[in-house]
Write a protein that holds these residues in place. Structure first.
Motif, mmCIF file in Angstrom:
data_model
loop_
_atom_site.group_PDB
_atom_site.id
_atom_site.type_symbol
_atom_site.label_atom_id
_atom_site.label_comp_id
_atom_site.label_asym_id
_atom_site.label_seq_id
_atom_site.Cartn_x
_atom_site.Cartn_y
_atom_site.Cartn_z
ATOM 1 N N GLY A 86 0.335 -0.957 -0.135
ATOM 2 C CA GLY A 86 -0.223 0.183 0.180
ATOM 3 C C GLY A 86 0.733 1.346 0.276
ATOM 4 O O GLY A 86 1.859 1.378 -0.510
ATOM 5 N N ARG A 87 0.271 2.439 -0.160
ATOM 6 C CA ARG A 87 0.936 3.578 0.481
ATOM 7 C C ARG A 87 0.889 3.909 1.709
ATOM 8 O O ARG A 87 0.169 3.858 2.472
ATOM 9 N N PRO A 88 1.690 5.497 1.995
ATOM 10 C CA PRO A 88 1.540 5.942 3.628
ATOM 11 C C PRO A 88 0.299 6.206 3.539
ATOM 12 O O PRO A 88 -0.478 6.973 2.580
ATOM 13 N N PHE A 89 -0.634 6.117 4.548
ATOM 14 C CA PHE A 89 -2.289 6.255 4.901
ATOM 15 C C PHE A 89 -3.002 5.760 4.250
ATOM 16 O O PHE A 89 -4.235 5.741 4.018
ATOM 17 N N GLN A 90 -2.285 4.858 2.987
ATOM 18 C CA GLN A 90 -3.650 3.740 1.765
ATOM 19 C C GLN A 90 -3.463 2.639 2.090
ATOM 20 O O GLN A 90 -2.489 1.414 1.439
ATOM 21 N N ASN A 91 -4.257 2.036 3.159
ATOM 22 C CA ASN A 91 -4.047 -0.027 2.678
ATOM 23 C C ASN A 91 -5.231 -0.178 2.309
ATOM 24 O O ASN A 91 -5.338 0.551 0.973
ATOM 25 N N VAL A 92 -4.339 -1.248 1.423
ATOM 26 C CA VAL A 92 -4.607 -2.627 1.190
ATOM 27 C C VAL A 92 -5.585 -3.392 0.501
ATOM 28 O O VAL A 92 -4.637 -4.015 2.659
ATOM 29 N N VAL A 93 -6.239 -4.146 0.324
ATOM 30 C CA VAL A 93 -7.337 -5.107 1.347
ATOM 31 C C VAL A 93 -7.719 -6.198 -0.113
ATOM 32 O O VAL A 93 -8.269 -5.901 -0.934
ATOM 33 N N PRO A 94 -7.394 -7.727 0.346
ATOM 34 C CA PRO A 94 -7.968 -8.283 -0.713
ATOM 35 C C PRO A 94 -9.034 -8.594 -0.700
ATOM 36 O O PRO A 94 -9.500 -8.983 0.170
ATOM 37 N N LEU A 95 -9.279 -8.531 -1.518
ATOM 38 C CA LEU A 95 -11.059 -9.010 -2.497
ATOM 39 C C LEU A 95 -11.047 -10.003 -2.283
ATOM 40 O O LEU A 95 -12.333 -11.162 -2.089
ATOM 41 N N ARG A 96 -10.392 -10.674 -3.224
ATOM 42 C CA ARG A 96 -10.597 -12.378 -4.085
ATOM 43 C C ARG A 96 -9.937 -12.590 -4.946
ATOM 44 O O ARG A 96 -9.251 -12.383 -5.874
ATOM 45 N N ALA A 97 -9.824 -13.937 -5.875
ATOM 46 C CA ALA A 97 -8.779 -14.248 -7.162
ATOM 47 C C ALA A 97 -9.064 -14.369 -7.873
ATOM 48 O O ALA A 97 -10.639 -14.839 -8.098
ATOM 49 N N ASP A 98 -8.571 -14.609 -8.715
ATOM 50 C CA ASP A 98 -9.617 -14.365 -10.672
ATOM 51 C C ASP A 98 -8.387 -15.141 -10.908
ATOM 52 O O ASP A 98 -7.007 -14.442 -11.783
ATOM 53 N N GLY A 99 -8.362 -16.185 -11.272
ATOM 54 C CA GLY A 99 -7.209 -17.184 -11.898
ATOM 55 C C GLY A 99 -5.850 -16.746 -11.767
ATOM 56 O O GLY A 99 -5.883 -17.107 -9.997
ATOM 57 N N ASP A 100 -4.849 -15.886 -11.797
ATOM 58 C CA ASP A 100 -3.524 -15.891 -11.345
ATOM 59 C C ASP A 100 -3.281 -15.264 -10.875
ATOM 60 O O ASP A 100 -2.490 -13.960 -10.324
ATOM 61 N N ASN A 101 -4.942 -13.993 -11.249
ATOM 62 C CA ASN A 101 -4.593 -12.219 -10.303
ATOM 63 C C ASN A 101 -5.445 -12.663 -9.065
ATOM 64 O O ASN A 101 -6.388 -13.287 -8.720
#
Length: 492
Positions: free
Chosen positions: A389-404
């Motif tokens: 992520g970036r400073p103060f910008q969290n990242v959250v995993p949502l779902r798998a899609d093939g290799d992504n």
């Protein structure tokens, strides 16, 4: 009508734990708060990701049978600019919390579970259009994270028993619903569910089968007609606590009392309930979650109240493949509202066919990523990449899609928007799907996976609070229930 079992030390401690978890994840951003007009959705955001070319070729669409659990393939929309397409508010809130335990997305609707009803909302830019509303016989007790390929799902309901001799808090009704139309396809009374409550009932879907367990019994039904297929009585020494569904059906079995209980995980034949293999969990483990049935993944609490390790199993015979320490990570298993079926729900963890993706703990340094998502090889347990992520910008995993992995990154100000991104951990390529801003007042809770459902499907991202509370200053003000964003460009 009561909601859940009678007040007890257990329910009080569960509610206290919920509040503690929410406080733990709230953080003040100080002077970096976004200067966004409250209630408005800002579009036309500046693209901040490079194009990744053709890395979407890795996830070819596979035609599914209607009764299989839905697995959709996504592709980048024609435009990356997001626009508001669904915004529905709850009205007439009392002083009590109103719970929203379900969120599903079809190609045309967002379907929301709230209190004692399900509602479908059309994706219509600029409008709040309710396509259908289905009032149930009582409060929702458990929901599945899944739906079928032809858009059906099941819920467990706590019907009103006040006119009879039964316990008004018992969750003993299962209902199959068509999410396209809101039609109730069938409903059944679950036999022997005298101790099935909102705190312990779990529900899962796999091909053609709806499976329910509550720690004192279990039942499985044919998805097509509601015929009971199998189940267990309350007299057994070992009981199914719940299931993980999807491409397979995995059961968590608990033996003994809580103080010295032991656990085992079984892959079941979904039509008969008979075990195909059994994995014995080590003694001393206090709790087990099942974030994935295929590949089989366990999240265990070994010597702690939080998840300490992930254990991956071989899907063929159930032998242990790898153990991954969760020190420094937050899979968030059981960390959201502690009811409505939590056994298979870990909002900080996503499991794909050969990768699993888990959120790290938060960092509050001004020059450090707020958190990161780390990819691990399911079979070997070794790290295969990380998305920061970036400073103060969290990242959250949502779902798998093939290799992504499809992930969400929260916004910080009018220049740095929120985003939905596809990330390939093998190539480290990033493909942006949407850029947008959420309403300023709603952004913090909607971006927190412990406080909000976040679902991306068919080019739309939807946010729905797990709990809704009225404004004490003005109880007449409606409270946001679901918000959806899609591309402003031509629909694919």
């Amino acid at each position: 009508m009561s909601f859940g079992p009678p007040p007890s030390v257990y329910t009080a401690s569960a509610q206290s734990a919920d509040k503690t978890r929410v406080r733990r994840r709230r953080r003040l951003l100080g002077g970096v708060a976004a200067a966004v007009v409250a209630g408005a959705l800002v579009i036309g955001a500046v693209a901040l990701w490079p194009s990744s070319g053709d890395d979407q070729k890795n996830a070819a669409t596979v035609k599914q049978a209607p009764d299989e659990v839905s697995e959709t393939h996504e592709k980048p929309p024609a435009s990356l600019d997001g626009e508001l397409g669904v915004q529905h508010d709850e009205e007439k809130l009392t002083s009590d919390t109103r719970y929203g335990p379900g969120l599903w997305a079809t190609d045309t609707l967002a379907v929301r579970g709230v209190r004692n009803r399900l509602e479908g909302y059309k994706y219509t830019p600029g409008y709040d259009t309710t396509a259908w509303s289905l009032t149930l016989d009582g409060h929702l007790c458990a929901t599945s994270r899944d739906m079928t390929a032809d858009h059906r799902t099941a819920v467990v309901v706590q019907p009103d028993h006040s006119g009879g001799s039964g316990d008004d808090a018992v969750c003993d009704e299962v209902v199959m619903v068509d999410l396209d139309t809101g039609k109730k396809l069938w409903q059944r009374t679950i036999p022997g569910a005298d101790f099935a409550y909102v705190t312990n009932t779990n529900l899962a879907l796999t091909k053609g089968v709806v499976a329910i367990a509550w720690g004192h019994g279990s039942a499985a039904y044919d998805m097509a007609n509601g015929k009971k297929l199998w189940g267990a009585s309350t007299a057994a020494d070992c009981q199914d606590q719940g299931y993980a569904g999807g491409r397979a059906l995995l059961a968590l079995v608990k033996c003994g009392r809580s103080g010295d209980a032991t656990y085992r995980v079984q892959k079941l034949d979904a039509r008969t309930g008979k075990p195909r293999w059994t994995y014995q969990v080590s003694k001393g483990v206090q709790g087990v979650y099942l974030p994935s049935a295929d590949p089989p993944v366990l999240a265990v609490e070994a010597g702690d109240i939080d998840v300490t390790d992930l254990i991956t199993l071989d899907g063929t015979d159930g032998h242990r493949a790898a153990t991954i320490s969760m020190s420094g990570y937050e899979p968030l298993c059981g960390a959201s509202v502690s009811y409505f079926g939590v056994l298979d729900k870990c909002p900080g963890l996503v499991v794909g066919r050969d990768r699993l993706y888990v959120m790290s703990k938060e960092s509050f340094g001004e020059d450090e990523p707020a958190d990161r998502i780390v990819a691990f090889d399911v079979e070997k347990g070794i790290m295969k990449g990380k998305f920061e992520g970036r400073p103060f910008q969290n990242v959250v995993p949502l779902r798998a899609d093939g290799d992504n992995l499809i992930l969400y990154r929260r916004s910080m100000d009018t220049i740095r928007p929120a985003a939905v991104v596809a990330w390939n951990s093998g190539t480290d390529k990033e493909t942006p799907y949407l850029y947008f801003h959420l309403p300023e007042d709603e952004e913090p809770p909607l971006s927190d996976p412990e406080r909000s459902h976040i679902v991306y499907a068919h080019g739309h991202v939807f946010f729905a609070p797990r709990e809704m509370e009225r404004d004490d200053k003005d109880a007449k003000i409606p409270v946001l229930s679901v918000l959806g964003v899609g591309s402003v460009g031509p629909k694919h």
